[in-house]
Scaffold this active site. Structure first.
Site, short mmCIF file in Angstrom:
data_model
loop_
_atom_site.label_atom_id
_atom_site.label_comp_id
_atom_site.label_asym_id
_atom_site.label_seq_id
_atom_site.Cartn_x
_atom_site.Cartn_y
_atom_site.Cartn_z
NE ARG A 1 -10.09 0.22 -2.97
CZ ARG A 1 -11.18 0.32 -3.73
NH1 ARG A 1 -11.83 1.46 -3.79
NH2 ARG A 1 -11.61 -0.71 -4.42
N GLY B 1 -8.91 -7.27 -5.12
CA GLY B 1 -9.85 -6.28 -5.61
C GLY B 1 -11.19 -6.31 -4.89
CE LYS C 1 -1.28 -6.53 -6.06
NZ LYS C 1 -1.88 -5.47 -6.88
CG LEU D 1 -1.91 -1.16 1.33
CD1 LEU D 1 -2.45 -1.30 2.75
CD2 LEU D 1 -3.04 -0.95 0.34
CB CYS E 1 2.61 0.08 -10.50
SG CYS E 1 2.63 1.83 -10.03
#
Length: 636
Positions: free
Chosen positions: A508, A484, A406, A279, A366
């Protein structure tokens, strides 16, 4: 029928009991969980898409700057735009994007103490007491009492760091100095018993000494493996570009690089693990420590750029640090636009950080413009050959540390490429795990993650991985992790049970609701009280002071990153305030009040209130602190 929403025909006693349960919910006393499959909404008001269903008694009239008018810009949360303002509207919406002109200055001591006198106060025996060789000619203060008197007034209580580990690394600069300073003998107090007992559990990995950083900066660091690996891969690139057969001359110069398959490295186990995503800004060491105490099994550092690592930038190497509590459950994540950068960074990380690392992860998802234009991050998904080459080189340079990747679904919505990329990585046999974020680079956060596609990729990875293992015993079937929109325990279990992933990487959801893994483990919603949530903030502050220090600088750093953390935690709407389940991360609440003043304060979107909360544990804000929220969506 939704157990949290009894039918109007239910007996009064049952309705009262259920309503009381939602209001007075605790970690051990919770109502039965509501299945995701088909929650039945009953009640006076239908559930409106995109709107948090808050009970009428907790709603307030909407006012300027209220919660109802805040736009959560999760593109900015991932630094998706390199410009001041959102890239999609050319900065016209001034409430989106990042505040680029933030001042992050730090205050300085009014009186500067001589380092030799400072050291004299820290040593335990008089025989070893150092003296200043400059004597009266020294330009710094030698009278310790003068320095102590010039310091700001001590904060109340005992130094949080000293109380845990028995000594304070900040020494005389500590803002709680009086709790561990012998003013008569002019010595710092050290609890040798506690210090010895906590030495192993309070340590951090990856702190590089100045000589190593200096060697990297001056290009004197010796990359023993990387040079040969890069030389070999360069020849492979030349061979492919020129489209010619190898000549006897080139064969004579050929450099053979050993191939390290995933099965030949340390075994990585991600099945059913509770994973915290890398993060940006908020995924620092104190936050990861907090998540470990709240049930996380596996953590990642913030994405580090390979070139600054190779160049010895101290700020970039800070992203590779981990706490002892993360040993063998921590992954360093890097990205690079060129294979030599990734390979050298991997060798340096494995040699200098090594020990407690569980993996080194290559970020190929990213979406940041600056990273993408450099050919790194999600740009690697458009060049499968380059991606495979980087992974192969990293695997050769990492020793026994597994390499993982990733990715996103692709760079464009119309052209998902994750399945073909997974196929390529599996055939090479050097990737221990593949994590898929169910969005494209183009999509950013504009739509929900595509878990159906994640399921297709998971099925492909398992089938191709099994076939690869049967073909070559040195290979392993890579773990496949989905990522996600995981915000509830139902989201997590639905992903694992119905979409075939080995685990879910939570981003998140773990910022807004740090106790999410407790809910996942118990398979039920937990309505944390405001007091419990405040305790997590206190714990974060203590971890921050241990990491950054208990002096003025450390307090300011802790306060700043706490406020960044609270730019997410304030978005949580307590379960007891909701009419319908399940809660949804992307639902936007109206202006609401909590069940008490503290709950209302914790839900404030005014960053001045976040600073006010920080003062409960870090003392009053001094002149040396200035904070503006990173994301404009939280400022007014």
């Amino acid at each position: 029928m939704d157990s949290a929403n009894p039918s109007p025909n239910s007996p009064p006693s049952k309705k009262i009991k259920l309503n009381d349960a939602l209001v007075n919910l605790t970690a051990t006393e919770v109502p039965a969980p509501v299945p995701v499959a088909a929650p039945v909404a009953s009640g006076p008001r239908p559930r409106q898409p995109g709107v948090a269903p808050i009970k009428p008694e907790y709603l307030l009239p909407n006012e300027p700057n209220s919660r109802a008018n805040v736009v959560f810009d999760d593109d900015a949360a991932e630094q998706a735009s390199s410009k001041d303002g959102d890239s999609k509207n050319n900065g016209k919406n001034k409430k989106r994007g990042q505040n680029k002109n933030r001042r992050l200055h730090q205050g300085r001591d009014t009186v500067s103490l001589c380092e030799f006198i400072k050291l004299a106060a820290e040593v335990a025996t008089p025989k070893a007491t150092p003296t200043c060789p400059y004597g009266a000619g020294c330009k710094y203060e030698h009278d310790l009492s003068v320095y102590v008197a010039a310091k700001p007034v001590d904060l109340d209580g005992v130094c949080p760091v000293f109380s845990v580990i028995g000594w304070c690394p900040s020494g005389l600069k500590c803002r709680w100095l009086g709790s561990h300073f012998d003013s008569i003998n002019q010595k710092l107090v050290i609890n040798d018993t506690k210090r010895a007992a906590t030495k192993d559990i309070s340590s951090e990995n990856g702190r590089l000494n100045g000589q190593v950083l200096n060697d990297l900066q001056r290009k004197k660091y010796v990359f023993e493996k990387s040079d040969e690996i890069v030389k070999y891969l360069d020849k492979v690139i030349d061979f492919n570009q020129e489209k010619r057969q190898a000549t006897k001359d080139s064969m004579a110069q050929h450099v053979e690089v050993p191939i390290y398959f995933a099965a030949e490295k340390k075994r990585l186990d991600l099945r059913g693990k509770y994973i915290v995503s890398p993060l940006t800004t908020v995924g620092n060491l104190p936050y990861r420590r907090l998540m470990r105490t709240l049930g996380a099994n596996h953590t990642y550092g913030e994405m580090a750029l390979s070139l600054p690592l190779i160049q010895g930038q101290k700020s970039e190497w800070a992203l590779t640090r981990s706490h002892a509590e993360e040993n063998n459950a921590f992954g360093v994540q890097i990205t690079a636009g060129k294979h030599w950068q990734a390979i050298k960074a991997t060798e340096a990380i494995s040699d200098l950080v090594g020990g407690g690392l569980a993996e080194i992860n290559l970020n190929c998802g990213c979406p940041i413009d600056l990273v993408y234009r450099a050919g790194a991050g999600s740009a690697l998904m458009d060049n499968a050959g380059k991606l495979a080459r980087i992974v192969r080189g990293m695997s050769a340079a990492s020793g026994d540390i597994p390499i993982t990747v990733k990715i996103r679904t692709g760079t464009k919505d119309s052209n998902p490429t994750a399945i073909s990329l997974a196929n390529r990585l599996i055939n090479d046999g050097q990737t221990a795990a593949i994590t898929l974020h169910g969005r494209s680079r183009q999509q950013r956060y504009s739509k929900s993650a595509d878990w159906n596609y994640i399921g297709e990729v998971a099925k492909t990875v398992k089938e191709l991985g099994q076939a690869k293992v049967e073909e070559d015993s040195r290979a392993v079937r890579p773990w496949v992790v989905g990522n996600g929109d995981c915000y509830t325990w139902e989201d997590w279990h639905n992903a694992v049970d119905n979409h075939g992933v080995d685990s879910v990487m939570v981003a998140r959801g773990a910022l807004i609701k740090p106790w999410i893994f407790e809910e996942i483990d118990s398979k039920q919603y937990i309505d944390k009280s405001a007091t419990e949530r405040l305790e997590y903030i206190k714990q974060y502050c203590n971890f921050g002071l241990e990491h950054w220090g208990s002096d003025e600088y450390g307090i300011n750093q802790t306060r700043r990153f706490l406020c960044e953390f609270m730019s997410f935690t304030h978005r949580y709407v307590p379960i007891g305030l909701l009419e319908y389940m399940p809660p949804k991360m992307n639902d936007r609440p109206g202006n609401w009040k909590g069940r008490n003043e503290l709950e209302t304060l914790l839900g404030s979107n005014d960053y001045k209130d976040w600073v006010k909360i920080s003062e409960m544990f870090l003392g009053p804000v001094g002149d040396g602190f200035d904070f503006k929220p990173k994301h404009k969506s939280n400022a007014f």
